[in-house]
Design a protein around this motif. Structure first.
Motif: not given
Length: 337
Positions: A99-103, A105-109, A83-87
């Protein structure tokens, strides 16, 4: 077999680890989704032929399409280090929003490669949820190559729209819901599931979730790579001079081996529909169910309406998305049938 996509050259330490999607994974995804969002309704709809089919209204998901399923299953299974590496994702708009909605909610760039001509409503919604949109030209650039470059530069995790085992399992969670709903309302699990098809992620997931049902993928005319691939027994690509289609969500140039192998092993055969048939299906969904369905989300209903797929009392049809430009939709539903 066709030449591999640029993304297939990405090291496994960067791309999603390859594994086969499983029914256990589908069930795990269904459990996650049940705890996250309400089930989408299953609604009876009468075709012009007089037959009734059962419509799964995925256009009513929080992001307006079923893509929230695969995105959530994929991102929520990532480790803290991942998650720290981003997607990075590639999408014409619906996977982007999932993906944007899930990211968010989970604090992922998240950085999402999207066609420059994608409907503005899809790009704007993706940005509004905090993801970066990287536009590209469908005619002259490869979204896979752009994504591969972004991953190589940043070490981000790829979240592919259909060629990912978690995404396939997540989309399959719809089949678990659908089967239970049809047991209640239709007197048994589905005998046939007709679904829109781009890269084959949904068709693959449904086949794993509902192994006793016939799954029929439906593509827009000219963008029938999956239909032709299943007919020929090898992966085929969309022609470079493919005709224009209003089904922007289904403009995938070719499926991936993971999806193709699943669809082939379930002996699938698909059909194609025209824009005229799609627009008629949008009008029926609006008039009969009061639902806004985008062109790509209406292909399965269009195939049933046109008699290209037979229907019985336990045939299900997937209305996969409702993210449509409001002006275009107004023109469609106000047009004469």
């Amino acid at each position: 077999m066709t030449n591999p996509s640029p993304l297939s050259q990405v090291p496994h330490s960067i791309a999603a680890p390859y594994r086969e999607p499983t029914r256990a994974g589908v069930l795990a995804a269904a459990e996650k989704l049940a705890a996250l969002v309400p089930q989408t309704p299953l609604l009876p709809i009468v075709l012009p032929s007089g037959q009734t089919v059962w419509a799964k209204a995925e256009c009513l998901q929080p992001v307006g399409s079923f893509k929230i399923r695969g995105a959530w299953h994929r991102l929520s299974d990532m480790t803290a280090e991942e998650r720290a590496r981003g997607i990075v994702a590639v999408s014409s708009g619906n996977h982007a929003q999932g993906v944007a909605w899930a990211a968010k909610r989970l604090g992922i760039a998240a950085r999402i490669v999207m066609p420059a001509d994608a409907p503005a409503v899809k790009a704007e919604a993706t940005r509004a949820m905090g993801s970066e949109v990287v536009p590209y030209d469908r005619a002259t650039e490869s979204r896979d190559a752009i994504a591969a470059d972004l991953i190589a530069q940043s070490g981000a995790i790829l979240v592919h729209a259909f060629g990912d085992p978690w995404v396939i399992e997540g989309q399959g969670s719809m089949g678990i819901e659908l089967s239970a709903q049809m047991e209640t309302w239709a007197g048994g699990t589905p005998t046939r599931i007709v679904c829109p098809c781009g890269g084959g992620g949904l068709a693959s997931g449904l086949a794993i979730a509902c192994p006793d049902a016939e799954v029929v993928p439906v593509e827009p005319e000219g963008w029938d790579d999956v239909v032709r691939s299943l007919d020929s027994g090898k992966i085929e690509a969309v022609a470079k001079d493919a005709t224009a289609t209003s089904c922007d969500a289904l403009q995938t140039t070719q499926t991936y081996p993971m999806n193709f192998n699943i669809m082939k092993s379930h002996a699938m055969h698909g059909v194609t529909v025209t824009d005229t048939e799609v627009h008629a299906a949008q009008r029926l969904a609006f008039s009969a169910l009061h639902l806004v369905v985008e062109p790509g989300g209406a292909t399965a209903l269009a195939a049933l309406m046109a008699g290209k797929v037979p229907a019985d009392g336990r045939t299900a049809v997937i209305l996969s998305g409702g993210n449509v430009d409001p002006i275009a939709f107004a023109r469609t539903i106000s047009a004469e049938a």
